[in-house]
Scaffold this active site. Structure first.
Site, mmCIF file in Angstrom:
data_model
loop_
_atom_site.group_PDB
_atom_site.id
_atom_site.type_symbol
_atom_site.label_atom_id
_atom_site.label_comp_id
_atom_site.label_asym_id
_atom_site.label_seq_id
_atom_site.Cartn_x
_atom_site.Cartn_y
_atom_site.Cartn_z
ATOM 1 C CE LYS A 62 -3.338 -2.766 0.031
ATOM 2 N NZ LYS A 62 -3.495 -3.578 -0.883
ATOM 3 C CE1 TYR A 275 -9.176 -10.195 2.157
ATOM 4 C CE2 TYR A 275 -10.201 -10.366 4.133
ATOM 5 C CZ TYR A 275 -9.181 -9.597 3.322
ATOM 6 O OH TYR A 275 -8.453 -8.766 3.907
ATOM 7 C CE1 TYR A 301 -5.498 -9.074 0.396
ATOM 8 C CE2 TYR A 301 -4.832 -8.783 2.682
ATOM 9 C CZ TYR A 301 -5.598 -8.535 1.647
ATOM 10 O OH TYR A 301 -6.843 -7.825 1.958
HETATM 11 C C1 LIG Z 1 -0.219 -7.921 2.189
HETATM 12 C C2 LIG Z 1 -1.045 -7.592 1.131
HETATM 13 N N1 LIG Z 1 -0.855 -8.316 -0.251
HETATM 14 C C3 LIG Z 1 -1.502 -8.492 -1.282
HETATM 15 C C4 LIG Z 1 -2.573 -7.455 -1.207
HETATM 16 C C5 LIG Z 1 -3.506 -7.619 -2.674
HETATM 17 O O1 LIG Z 1 -3.117 -6.395 -3.233
HETATM 18 P P1 LIG Z 1 -4.132 -5.575 -3.987
HETATM 19 O O2 LIG Z 1 -5.352 -5.245 -3.328
HETATM 20 O O3 LIG Z 1 -3.604 -4.455 -4.811
HETATM 21 O O4 LIG Z 1 -4.633 -6.550 -5.033
HETATM 22 C C6 LIG Z 1 -3.061 -6.797 -0.206
HETATM 23 C C7 LIG Z 1 -4.306 -5.826 -0.198
HETATM 24 O O5 LIG Z 1 -4.747 -5.506 0.670
HETATM 25 C C8 LIG Z 1 -2.218 -6.884 0.916
HETATM 26 O O6 LIG Z 1 -2.356 -6.088 2.047
#
Ligand SMILES: Cc1ncc(COP(=O)(O)O)c(C=O)c1O
Length: 347
Positions: A62, A275, A301
């Site tokens: 982010k 999720y 993630y």
């Molecule tokens: C640690 C982490 N990796 C990957 C992502 C995924 O990225 P994006 O939301 O841009 O697809 C996020 C999103 O919140 C994240 O916090």
């Protein structure tokens, strides 16, 4: 305040300096080899781009998006950032930190999106850090249109005399995605130092801004590097359509040409039950990356992304001579919220 900080590699290819920007991160991030994980899997040459080390409030993807989003907020004269995410959102934590760094307030809506969780899920990890950064928080039940909720709250705050700037979930709009166009430019510059360029990039894909920004950036730079997005939430077709839509809008912002949908590649085989719920492969990826490479992945993630990389290697998806880059998008500050789960299971 410098709103056009040149914090990355040469930006000529994207002409990125035309966009408002604040400097929030430690860029460019390193690319490291993962020789022990490569040998353990008996697979191709694995590399990792350390976007977990972007520097803002324990780092993560982010930071790059917020450089452009907060740049726009500063230019508009905002005094508050308003955003939304799941309870353990990394995006909310980094937005709260960015607000502090530019002297703004932060207000966030947290969705109770994850049905099964550890006892301390609601208070530790990112929630603790949100509070440390002084963000004000309110909760919502699962399943609402959270961007619509946050926009309604933004308008209410405006009517009360604040100057709020709305940031969508995950910072995923064309402005935020510019951060990952810049990352694409870094990768192109960094691969010049390798014997041979990367054959694949593998990464977690969620709210789509990271994936879309990279696709847009590579397209602008005429670099045809295939990206395998490992979905953390949505089924493949839905994720492809969402990523494609944002890529097109980001390319329009950058002044690029259209991109065909077949450039968007997504594997949804590592989502598990949903999720924020770690699958066996997620937990294995966390343990394996920690023990083989000293890396901290998060269970929502980056470990689902790494589980995808591991699964693809085991399935023989890559050639033995391929150079495969994994994008580490951060998230380790959510780990304390998953302590019981992660210490009681290894896969
Ligand atoms: C640690 C982490 N990796 C990957 C992502 C995924 O990225 P994006 O939301 O841009 O697809 C996020 C999103 O919140 C994240 O916090």
């Amino acid at each position: 305040m410098n709103t056009t900080a040149p914090t990355s590699a040469s930006a000529d290819g994207l002409n990125i300096d035309r966009f408002e920007r604040v400097s929030l991160g430690h860029l460019m991030t390193e690319i490291e080899a993962m020789p022990r994980l490569s040998a353990h899997l008996g697979g191709p040459n694995l590399f990792i781009k350390r976007d977990d080390c972007t520097g803002l409030a324990t780092g993560g993807n982010k930071t790059r998006k917020l450089e452009f989003l907060v740049g726009e907020a500063v230019a508009e004269g905002a005094d508050m950032l308003v955003t939304q995410g799941a309870v353990q959102s990394n995006h909310v934590r980094q937005t709260a930190a960015a607000a502090c760094k530019v002297g703004m307030k932060c207000h966030a809506l947290l969705e109770r999106r994850v049905p099964k969780h550890d006892d301390n899920y609601e208070s530790s990890g990112n929630v603790f850090l949100d509070k440390l950064f002084g963000a004000t928080l309110e909760h919502r039940p699962a399943g609402l249109d959270m961007n619509a909720e946050a926009m309604a709250v933004t308008e209410k705050l405006r009517s009360e005399g604040h100057k709020p700037y709305f940031i969508p979930g995950g910072g995923s709009n064309p402005t935020g995605a510019l951060g990952y166009a810049v990352c694409a430019e870094e990768i192109v510059a960094q691969e010049n130092d390798l014997d041979k360029p990367f054959d694949w990039l593998v990464m977690a894909t969620g709210s789509t801004g990271t994936h879309a920004g990279l696709l847009a950036g590579f397209q602008m730079l005429n670099r045809d590097l295939p990206i395998m997005g490992i979905s953390v939430r949505q089924p493949r077709e839905k994720q492809i359509a969402a990523v494609h839509g944002l890529t097109q809008r980001t390319l329009a912002k950058l002044g690029g040409t259209e991109i065909s949908e077949d450039k968007v590649i997504v594997d949804d085989g590592y989502v598990g039950e949903g999720y924020g719920i770690p699958a066996g492969s997620t937990i294995e990826a966390i343990h394996l990356s920690a023990r083989q490479e000293g890396l901290l992945l998060d269970p929502v993630y980056s470990a689902k992304g790494m589980a995808g990389l591991i699964g693809l290697v085991r399935d023989g998806f890559f050639k033995p001579t391929d150079n495969v880059l994994f994008l580490h998008t951060g998230g380790s500050s959510a780990l304390p919220a998953y302590e019981e789960t992660l210490l009681s299971r290894t896969g």
